[in-house]
Design a protein around this motif. Structure first.
Motif, PDB file in Angstrom:
ATOM      1  N   PRO B  30       0.815  -1.226   0.000  1.00 22.30           N
ATOM      2  CA  PRO B  30       0.000   0.000   0.000  1.00 22.30           C
ATOM      3  C   PRO B  30       0.843   1.268   0.000  1.00 22.30           C
ATOM      4  O   PRO B  30       0.447   2.271  -0.595  1.00 22.30           O
ATOM      5  CB  PRO B  30      -0.800  -0.118   1.307  1.00 22.30           C
ATOM      6  CG  PRO B  30      -0.755  -1.547   1.660  1.00 22.30           C
ATOM      7  CD  PRO B  30       0.551  -2.063   1.177  1.00 22.30           C
ATOM      8  N   ALA B  33       1.835   1.915  -3.423  1.00 15.06           N
ATOM      9  CA  ALA B  33       0.687   2.440  -4.170  1.00 15.06           C
ATOM     10  C   ALA B  33       0.472   3.919  -3.853  1.00 15.06           C
ATOM     11  O   ALA B  33       0.284   4.743  -4.752  1.00 15.06           O
ATOM     12  CB  ALA B  33      -0.557   1.627  -3.836  1.00 15.06           C
ATOM     13  N   ALA B  34       0.510   4.247  -2.552  1.00 18.31           N
ATOM     14  CA  ALA B  34       0.273   5.638  -2.154  1.00 18.31           C
ATOM     15  C   ALA B  34       1.306   6.563  -2.790  1.00 18.31           C
ATOM     16  O   ALA B  34       0.964   7.606  -3.359  1.00 18.31           O
ATOM     17  CB  ALA B  34       0.323   5.759  -0.631  1.00 18.31           C
ATOM     18  N   SER B  52      -4.095   1.595  -6.385  1.00 17.64           N
ATOM     19  CA  SER B  52      -4.465   1.442  -4.985  1.00 17.64           C
ATOM     20  C   SER B  52      -5.149   0.101  -4.751  1.00 17.64           C
ATOM     21  O   SER B  52      -4.794  -0.658  -3.851  1.00 17.64           O
ATOM     22  CB  SER B  52      -5.376   2.597  -4.595  1.00 17.64           C
ATOM     23  OG  SER B  52      -5.613   2.582  -3.239  1.00 17.64           O
ATOM     24  N   VAL B  56      -3.795  -3.272  -2.695  1.00 14.19           N
ATOM     25  CA  VAL B  56      -4.443  -3.782  -1.494  1.00 14.19           C
ATOM     26  C   VAL B  56      -5.012  -5.178  -1.748  1.00 14.19           C
ATOM     27  O   VAL B  56      -5.024  -6.027  -0.859  1.00 14.19           O
ATOM     28  CB  VAL B  56      -5.505  -2.787  -0.974  1.00 14.19           C
ATOM     29  CG1 VAL B  56      -6.754  -2.842  -1.802  1.00 14.19           C
ATOM     30  CG2 VAL B  56      -5.809  -3.061   0.480  1.00 14.19           C
ATOM     31  N   GLN B 117     -12.245   0.148  -0.868  1.00 14.71           N
ATOM     32  CA  GLN B 117     -11.695   0.863  -2.016  1.00 14.71           C
ATOM     33  C   GLN B 117     -12.491   0.575  -3.286  1.00 14.71           C
ATOM     34  O   GLN B 117     -12.713   1.470  -4.099  1.00 14.71           O
ATOM     35  CB  GLN B 117     -10.227   0.497  -2.197  1.00 14.71           C
ATOM     36  CG  GLN B 117      -9.387   0.985  -1.032  1.00 14.71           C
ATOM     37  CD  GLN B 117      -7.913   0.992  -1.321  1.00 14.71           C
ATOM     38  OE1 GLN B 117      -7.500   0.842  -2.456  1.00 14.71           O
ATOM     39  NE2 GLN B 117      -7.123   1.167  -0.283  1.00 14.71           N
ATOM     40  N   SER B 138      -4.658   4.395   0.644  1.00 18.48           N
ATOM     41  CA  SER B 138      -3.525   3.480   0.653  1.00 18.48           C
ATOM     42  C   SER B 138      -2.602   3.788   1.811  1.00 18.48           C
ATOM     43  O   SER B 138      -2.105   2.873   2.494  1.00 18.48           O
ATOM     44  CB  SER B 138      -2.757   3.571  -0.666  1.00 18.48           C
ATOM     45  OG  SER B 138      -3.425   2.847  -1.652  1.00 18.48           O
ATOM     46  N   THR B 141      -4.143   2.476   4.928  1.00 13.62           N
ATOM     47  CA  THR B 141      -3.986   1.025   5.033  1.00 13.62           C
ATOM     48  C   THR B 141      -2.564   0.670   5.439  1.00 13.62           C
ATOM     49  O   THR B 141      -2.335  -0.171   6.312  1.00 13.62           O
ATOM     50  CB  THR B 141      -4.322   0.370   3.685  1.00 13.62           C
ATOM     51  OG1 THR B 141      -5.553   0.909   3.233  1.00 13.62           O
ATOM     52  CG2 THR B 141      -4.412  -1.117   3.812  1.00 13.62           C
TER      53      THR B 141
END
Lengths: 105, 654, 168
Positions: B30, B33-34, B52, B56, B117, B138, B141
């Protein structure tokens, strides 16, 4: 007793110091730039005297060579310094330090 | 130093073949991704969502794999590949704990996060900050996964604060709304109060045991239960302060209902899996701190043998009751759910306090499923009714939103604890059982009462919102939400029912008690066999609450309760005036302190110190300016004086 | 018994200091020309001291360069600028006092340092004749000597430039 009277290194050095002090006093107290210059010359001569005395009592010629150089440099310095005074006088019409305070600004 | 009953490996990270090392991937996905969204694909809504959700989902499947490994008998490990801080005696590693507790939690966090999400695609469709939303989700998480996996207090605290930060970002997502900004600030600041206690607690534990790693502290306390000295209970309570903030226990509960200002998926995430769960999870993770004998320093010695756990249990029970009372008189669909969360969290904390962290974790897990379901269902309702949140302006929605209604009903049943069929029944039963076996009959009674109230207010919500006649135009024209919002509801409805038949309770009990043996006569009727009292009372509470709700609200045009309850009802409706009390007492106090600090800053720091330094410098400067006469001889004089001093020093003349 | 050289030393030393004093602080005259004249006398007295120190060459140079060239330069400039006497009222007591204090401090410190030094035993005497000095100058000190000649050249050019009427 005789060591006190006999002219040794210390005697010469004391004369040198006194002469130096006279020169310094002239620089500090007099107003005329030229006389101030003379005070400077006195201080230089006091240094010369000390050097020659050291040279003599250490049996070493180096001090005298140094004095020779100092005299030469002093001559050059006097020439330049006096030229500066002349230039300054042309601009300001004065040779008195009290009138020359533009260093403040 | 770090040898408990878990094995410690300092081997090379993540890339060996052991399944435990997957945890690193789960943690980092995550974050990647963020960061990826924030730095590279911010402009593209589609790519943001793909990043995202992909991350996840991958994390979720890895978690499932990890969970299955543990289900068939994996070994608890602590992997600490990186030394982070090494100062004197303080030794902090970046490590992950992989054991039954954390793999279950991983599953919950990634699972709920994934569904939320996916749901957000539909819910947030058209929002101009779409990618910022997914990036924040993200990050949220990631932070939560960090708390779950942390193997020491320092790392946990860092992720703890990260959760605080990301919750701030998400609650205040619609920052152009003043109320959202205020709610975000309120959540952040309230949490900060708890975190302050948490930090002091961590420092106290570290000072007493010389270790910040969970395994190290547990080992130390196992060898010498009195290692924490007379501050044992205080330290425990201070650590609990952190949980009090994050899990919104009285008196720090005020931020949670306001956090409804964020988008509904965020509410679901906060309430189900990420934020509020952190507190309960942390209590379970550090449960060893509370197993030491009660000890109080001198001034508090009158507390005697009352342990930190007892106080925690009372706070939890009180929060549960308080929140349930408030929930009964709320009209905003999300607020009812928010107070319900508060109440359930109080339940879990009470379970921990009664010595049943396994029951608390069990309820946390099941609650994560059905509370996420309820919130997403509420979001679907709100979406369908054009952002109308007052249940008294809905009505008759069951035929217009069939899927939402059915899944919402399942969630309600699970929250109420419908026997046999729903997961909520089993976990709630475990808590009530823990209260009895822990020797807290009063809390047991309170638990039963809260259970009845829970059924009551949830059925009130369902009856008023979904049955009867539509009370407004909007409710009349409501239609079902898009598929991306429906499917997560259906998926979430499954665990609300199916988790009931998994032996999760035993799975968790084995974590806290290595000598645990599953009860005889388990299975779906297990509770009635080994904890008949709890099961019977729980069922009774359900029936009583349901009957009351049907009696009062079936086809009621407006709420009949305020008239009957009078003053108490008004107090309940107004949340017992907590916000007003805080406004009236704490805010002036705080303002006074701020004014004092301001005065101090203005007059002592700025006035005396800063202006003093500046003034004396200026004064000296003014004095020295007089020296600058411009006269050559003045300069010469100073030069000569300076030379005299220097010569004097150089010749060491006295 | 004091020897003749010692007596001569005291004589020249006294003269040097007296003329030096009259040069910088003549109580009777503030005319720069008077000061210049006393400076010449100071320098000549010092040449006597040099001779007592066996620095014969330097004594000659002192008289030639200082008393001759430099002092002529001084007088020339004084005449050129047509400087008046310093006005007496301008002599502020405060300035003179401060100057005296600084001078006394430096003199006191240096004399104290001189007196606290260990006296040197007189070794063999070196003669500051032209020949040994010349040898030293053209062997050991050849490079500084040459550089000095350049310095004189530079000073000459500089002075000419400075003395031109219009500095443009």
């Amino acid at each position: 007793m005789s060591a006190m009277i006999q002219a040794g290194l210390q005697h010469y050095l004391i004369v040198s110091v006194l002469l130096f002090s006279l020169g310094l006093f002239g620089v500090l107290a007099r107003r005329n730039l030229i006389v101030i210059y003379m005070g400077l010359e006195l201080m230089l001569n006091a240094a010369n005297l000390a050097l020659v005395a050291f040279s003599h009592f250490n049996a070493n010629l180096n001090g005298q060579v140094m004095v020779f150089f100092i005299i030469t440099v002093a001559a050059a310095e006097v020439a330049v310094g006096l030229a500066l005074i002349v230039a300054l006088y042309r601009k300001r019409s004065t040779a008195h330090v009290e009138d020359l305070t533009s260093l403040k600004y | 130093m770090e040898h408990a009953n878990t094995t410690v490996t300092a081997a090379a990270p993540a890339f060996s073949s052991r399944p435990e090392d997957l945890a690193w991937f789960i943690l980092l996905l995550p974050l990647i991704a963020a960061a990826g969204i924030a730095f590279f694909v911010r402009k593209s809504n589609v790519l943001s969502a793909v990043f995202s959700i992909g991350a996840v989902l991958a994390a979720f499947f890895l978690s499932v794999g990890l969970f299955i490994t543990f289900g068939i008998g994996g070994e608890a490990t602590v992997t600490t590949p990186f030394s982070w801080i090494h100062v004197g005696d303080l030794n902090v590693n970046l490590g992950v704990t992989v054991d039954r507790l954390s793999v279950l939690m991983l599953l919950v966090v990634t699972g709920v996060s994934a569904l939320v999400q996916i749901y957000s695609i539909g819910y947030m469709h058209g929002d101009r900050s779409f990618s910022r939303f997914f990036s924040s989700l993200s990050l949220f998480t990631f932070s939560m996964l960090g708390i779950v996996l942390a193997d020491n207090f320092v790392m946990m605290f860092v992720f703890w604060e990260l959760v605080g930060l990301s919750s701030y970002l998400l609650i205040g997502f619609w920052y152009e709304k003043p109320s959202a900004g205020d709610a975000a600030k309120k959540a952040f600041l309230t949490n900060r109060i708890g975190d302050f206690g948490f930090l002091i607690g961590i420092l106290m534990v570290w000072a007493a045991t010389g270790s910040v790693s969970f395994a190290g502290i547990a080992h130390k306390l196992g060898a010498d239960p009195a290692a924490l000295g007379s501050m044992a209970s205080i330290a425990g309570l201070l650590v609990f302060c952190g949980a009090m903030g994050k899990s919104a226990q009285f008196p720090l509960h005020v931020w949670l209902p306001d956090a409804m200002e964020g988008p509904t998926p965020v509410s679901a995430l906060i309430h189900a899996a990420t934020m509020v769960a952190a507190g309960v999870y942390m209590l379970c993770r550090t449960f060893f701190l509370y197993q030491v004998p009660a000890a109080w320093p001198g001034p508090l010695s009158f507390l005697g043998s009352i342990s930190a756990l007892d106080i925690i249990a009372v706070i939890g029970g009180f929060t549960a009751l308080l929140a349930a009372l408030i929930a009964i008189q709320q009209n905003d669909i999300k607020r009812i759910l928010a107070y319900s969360t508060l109440s359930q969290l109080g339940y879990m904390v009470m379970a921990v306090g009664c010595g049943g962290p396994d029951a608390a974790m069990y309820h946390l897990t099941t609650h994560a499923g059905f509370k996420a379901l309820l919130f997403l269902g509420a979001g679907s309702v709100i979406h369908a009714c054009h952002h109308e949140q007052d249940i008294w302006k809905m009505g008759g929605l069951w035929s217009k939103l069939p899927v939402t209604f059915r899944t919402f009903a399942i969630g309600t049943a699970a929250l109420a604890g419908l026997p046999i069929l729903t997961s909520g029944f089993y976990s709630k039963d475990a808590i009530l059982d823990a209260a009895i076996t822990g020797g807290h009959p009063v809390l047991f009674g309170l638990g039963v009462l809260v259970a009845a109230m829970t059924t009551f207010y949830m059925l009130r919500l369902v009856i008023v919102a979904f049955f009867g006649a539509p009370r407004t135009e909007a409710a009349g024209h409501a239609h079902e939400s898009p598929n991306s919002m429906i499917w997560p509801l259906i998926v979430l409805a499954v665990p609300s029912v199916a988790v009931a038949w998994l032996p999760l309770g035993d799975f968790l009990s084995a974590h806290f008690n290595p000598h645990f043996h599953p009860h005889e006569g388990g299975g779906i009727f297990g509770p009635f066999n080994h904890a008949p009292l709890a099961a019977t009372f729980g069922t009774g509470a359900l029936l009583f609450g349901a009957a009351a709700a049907f009696h009062l609200y079936w086809n009621a045009p407006k709420d009949p309760l305020p008239g009957q309850l009078g003053l108490i009802g008004r107090a309940m409706k107004n949340r017992f005036y907590f916000d007003e009390i805080y406004d009236g007492v704490l805010v002036p106090l705080h303002d006074m302190l701020a004014r004092l600090a301001d005065w101090f800053d203005r007059w002592i720091v700025s006035g005396l110190i800063i202006r003093g330094v500046h003034g004396s410098t200026e004064l000296v400067g003014r004095a020295l300016r007089l020296v600058q006469t411009g006269n050559l001889q003045t300069y010469t004089f100073m030069f000569a004086a300076g030379v005299a001093v220097v010569v004097m020093i150089a010749l060491k003349l006295k | 018994m004091p020897q003749l050289t010692d007596l001569l030393f005291y004589g020249f030393a006294a003269l040097t200091l007296l003329f030096g004093f009259l040069c910088v602080a003549n109580p009777l005259s503030r005319n720069p020309v008077t000061s210049a004249m006393f400076l010449v006398l100071t320098i000549i007295s010092m040449a006597g001291l040099f001779i007592l120190l066996h620095a014969f060459f330097l004594a000659a140079v002192q008289v030639l360069v200082y008393a001759g060239a430099v002092m002529v330069l001084f007088l020339f400039v004084i005449m050129l600028l047509d400087l008046k006497e310093e006005e007496r009222r301008k002599l502020r007591k405060f300035t003179v006092g401060l100057g005296a204090v600084a001078v006394a401090a430096i003199a006191g410190i240096l004399i104290k340092a001189t007196l606290s030094a260990v006296p040197l035993a007189a070794g063999k005497v070196v003669e500051g004749n032209t020949k040994p000095l010349g040898v030293a100058l053209f062997t050991q000190y050849l490079l500084p000597f040459e550089i000095l000649s350049i310095l004189l050249l530079v000073a000459m050019v500089g002075v000419i430039l400075l003395s031109k009427k219009e500095l443009k």
